[in-house]
Design a protein around this motif. Structure first.
Motif, mmCIF file in Angstrom:
data_model
loop_
_atom_site.group_PDB
_atom_site.id
_atom_site.type_symbol
_atom_site.label_atom_id
_atom_site.label_comp_id
_atom_site.label_asym_id
_atom_site.label_seq_id
_atom_site.Cartn_x
_atom_site.Cartn_y
_atom_site.Cartn_z
ATOM 1 N N GLU A 221 -5.791 -32.779 77.527
ATOM 2 C CA GLU A 221 -5.311 -33.614 76.427
ATOM 3 C C GLU A 221 -6.435 -34.520 75.960
ATOM 4 O O GLU A 221 -7.103 -35.182 76.761
ATOM 5 N N LEU A 222 -6.651 -34.523 74.657
ATOM 6 C CA LEU A 222 -7.648 -35.396 74.063
ATOM 7 C C LEU A 222 -6.981 -36.639 73.504
ATOM 8 O O LEU A 222 -5.892 -36.569 72.931
ATOM 9 N N THR A 223 -7.643 -37.757 73.655
ATOM 10 C CA THR A 223 -7.251 -38.976 72.961
ATOM 11 C C THR A 223 -8.370 -39.312 71.999
ATOM 12 O O THR A 223 -9.527 -39.482 72.400
ATOM 13 N N MET A 224 -8.043 -39.362 70.705
ATOM 14 C CA MET A 224 -9.041 -39.667 69.701
ATOM 15 C C MET A 224 -9.206 -41.178 69.570
ATOM 16 O O MET A 224 -8.411 -41.960 70.110
ATOM 17 N N GLU A 225 -10.226 -41.615 68.892
ATOM 18 C CA GLU A 225 -10.502 -43.042 68.760
ATOM 19 C C GLU A 225 -9.346 -43.801 68.127
ATOM 20 O O GLU A 225 -9.137 -44.980 68.409
ATOM 21 N N SER A 226 -8.585 -43.137 67.256
ATOM 22 C CA SER A 226 -7.452 -43.798 66.610
ATOM 23 C C SER A 226 -6.243 -43.912 67.519
ATOM 24 O O SER A 226 -5.275 -44.592 67.196
ATOM 25 N N GLY A 227 -6.277 -43.214 68.665
ATOM 26 C CA GLY A 227 -5.122 -43.161 69.551
ATOM 27 C C GLY A 227 -4.333 -41.877 69.428
ATOM 28 O O GLY A 227 -3.444 -41.608 70.241
ATOM 29 N N ARG A 228 -4.645 -41.047 68.427
ATOM 30 C CA ARG A 228 -3.980 -39.755 68.273
ATOM 31 C C ARG A 228 -4.288 -38.882 69.481
ATOM 32 O O ARG A 228 -5.417 -38.846 69.978
ATOM 33 N N THR A 229 -3.274 -38.173 69.990
ATOM 34 C CA THR A 229 -3.489 -37.246 71.098
ATOM 35 C C THR A 229 -3.384 -35.812 70.590
ATOM 36 O O THR A 229 -2.562 -35.503 69.721
ATOM 37 N N VAL A 230 -4.257 -34.959 71.127
ATOM 38 C CA VAL A 230 -4.298 -33.555 70.742
ATOM 39 C C VAL A 230 -4.383 -32.723 72.016
ATOM 40 O O VAL A 230 -5.223 -32.991 72.883
ATOM 41 N N ARG A 231 -3.513 -31.746 72.118
ATOM 42 C CA ARG A 231 -3.526 -30.886 73.296
ATOM 43 C C ARG A 231 -4.608 -29.818 73.167
ATOM 44 O O ARG A 231 -4.785 -29.226 72.100
ATOM 45 N N VAL A 232 -5.325 -29.578 74.259
ATOM 46 C CA VAL A 232 -6.343 -28.537 74.316
ATOM 47 C C VAL A 232 -5.794 -27.401 75.161
ATOM 48 O O VAL A 232 -5.457 -27.597 76.331
ATOM 49 N N SER A 233 -5.673 -26.223 74.564
ATOM 50 C CA SER A 233 -5.171 -25.090 75.338
ATOM 51 C C SER A 233 -6.270 -24.541 76.240
ATOM 52 O O SER A 233 -7.463 -24.713 75.971
ATOM 53 N N ARG A 234 -5.870 -23.902 77.303
ATOM 54 C CA ARG A 234 -6.821 -23.371 78.282
ATOM 55 C C ARG A 234 -7.813 -22.431 77.615
ATOM 56 O O ARG A 234 -8.992 -22.396 77.963
ATOM 57 N N ARG A 235 -7.350 -21.667 76.623
ATOM 58 C CA ARG A 235 -8.211 -20.706 75.941
ATOM 59 C C ARG A 235 -9.416 -21.375 75.303
ATOM 60 O O ARG A 235 -10.506 -20.798 75.239
ATOM 61 N N TYR A 236 -9.243 -22.606 74.817
ATOM 62 C CA TYR A 236 -10.314 -23.277 74.079
ATOM 63 C C TYR A 236 -10.991 -24.379 74.875
ATOM 64 O O TYR A 236 -11.965 -24.974 74.401
ATOM 65 N N ARG A 237 -10.508 -24.658 76.099
ATOM 66 C CA ARG A 237 -11.044 -25.797 76.830
ATOM 67 C C ARG A 237 -12.527 -25.628 77.167
ATOM 68 O O ARG A 237 -13.324 -26.549 77.000
ATOM 69 N N GLU A 238 -12.915 -24.440 77.593
ATOM 70 C CA GLU A 238 -14.309 -24.232 77.969
ATOM 71 C C GLU A 238 -15.227 -24.408 76.768
ATOM 72 O O GLU A 238 -16.301 -25.008 76.869
ATOM 73 N N GLY A 239 -14.807 -23.883 75.629
ATOM 74 C CA GLY A 239 -15.617 -24.033 74.424
ATOM 75 C C GLY A 239 -15.780 -25.490 74.041
ATOM 76 O O GLY A 239 -16.856 -25.916 73.596
ATOM 77 N N LEU A 240 -14.722 -26.270 74.198
ATOM 78 C CA LEU A 240 -14.807 -27.698 73.918
ATOM 79 C C LEU A 240 -15.817 -28.369 74.840
ATOM 80 O O LEU A 240 -16.672 -29.149 74.399
ATOM 81 N N MET A 241 -15.735 -28.082 76.129
ATOM 82 C CA MET A 241 -16.599 -28.748 77.098
ATOM 83 C C MET A 241 -18.072 -28.400 76.905
ATOM 84 O O MET A 241 -18.958 -29.156 77.278
ATOM 85 N N LYS A 242 -18.320 -27.231 76.320
ATOM 86 C CA LYS A 242 -19.705 -26.817 76.098
ATOM 87 C C LYS A 242 -20.260 -27.313 74.765
ATOM 88 O O LYS A 242 -21.460 -27.216 74.522
ATOM 89 N N HIS A 243 -19.373 -27.810 73.924
ATOM 90 C CA HIS A 243 -19.776 -28.153 72.566
ATOM 91 C C HIS A 243 -20.515 -29.488 72.537
ATOM 92 O O HIS A 243 -20.014 -30.509 72.970
ATOM 93 N N GLN A 244 -21.708 -29.476 72.017
ATOM 94 C CA GLN A 244 -22.508 -30.667 71.746
ATOM 95 C C GLN A 244 -22.610 -31.594 72.959
ATOM 96 O O GLN A 244 -22.378 -32.801 72.881
#
Length: 253
Positions: A221-244
């Motif tokens: 689960e991501l928490t954005m600076e505004s407080g918005r939460t966004v769920r990260v599915s397992r399929r995309y989690r690795e790509g997120l962690m490797k990004h930038q």
């Protein structure tokens, strides 16, 4: 085509009526001597287009055009050429300098008629959107067409992008914008280099992530600076962690 004539000089309105009298399919549905009267007429009598003078007592023709519904097309009739740029920024169909001829007025009406033809508005909108997306990125910004105007949104302010069929919703901390582009097309665009997909229907701006928390079954689960939460599915989690550079540095044994 239903026309509204707006000019503070009665002789000018009378001249317009005379020049329009022999045009088939054109009906003058009302006249007004100022902006307030014009709005009152439109509230009771629908019009397809308005011929507006610019210099009038009270609210100017330019200010009036900015308040009219997008469904009412506008052409200006004025003795001053200094306002042409402002007029076309308001999406005016035409700009007639007084004194104009019957032929010039008829050409203006034909432009209005073409803009009102079935499918013309949609073709114009689609052409505008295609042009916008082909011209992206304006450095650091994304352009969106909304209610007949163009809005410039700073990419850094967009924290999440949500798919909605053939549209996306661009979410900032304070508001959301609907744009006719798919999520895949948005992410493939050079302007979207700071965004990464975290769910089948969501992408986020990695520069606006405040917190990443693991969940069960490999999700997060991501928490954005505004407080918005966004769920990260397992399929995309690795790509997120490797990004930038979001991958934690490897520790030495």
């Amino acid at each position: 085509m239903r026309l509204l004539l707006v000019d503070d000089e009665p002789p000018a309105r009378a001249k317009l009526r005379r020049l329009l009298a022999d045009l088939p399919g054109v009906e003058v549905v009302g006249e007004a001597g100022d902006a307030e009267e014009a709005l009152s007429v439109l509230a009771q009598t629908p019009a397809d287009a308005a011929l507006l003078d610019i210099q009038m007592p009270g609210m100017s023709g330019l200010a009036l055009a900015a308040t009219l519904p997008p469904s009412v097309l506008v052409a200006f009739t004025t003795a001053y050429d200094a306002f042409a740029v402002q007029a076309f920024e308001l999406n005016a169909v035409d700009y007639l300098l007084k004194p104009f001829t019957r032929e010039r007025l008829h050409a203006c009406v034909e432009r209005l008629r073409q803009r009102l033809a079935p499918g013309a508005r949609e073709r114009q909108r689609q052409g505008l959107l295609a042009a916008l997306h082909s011209l992206q990125p304006m450095p650091g910004h994304w352009m969106v067409s909304h209610r007949g105007a163009l809005h410039r949104i700073a990419m850094a302010d967009i924290e999440a992008v949500e798919a909605a069929d053939n549209y996306v919703e661009l979410h900032t901390a304070r508001e959301s914008w609907l744009d006719r582009v798919t999520l895949a097309a948005f992410l493939a665009h050079p302007a979207a280099g700071s965004f990464v997909q975290v769910h089948r229907s969501f992408a986020v701006n990695v520069g606006r992530i405040a917190r990443i928390a693991p969940l069960a079954k490999g999700d997060a689960e991501l928490t954005m600076e505004s407080g918005r939460t966004v769920r990260v599915s397992r399929r995309y989690r690795e790509g997120l962690m490797k990004h930038q550079g979001l991958v934690p540095p490897t520790r030495s044994p």
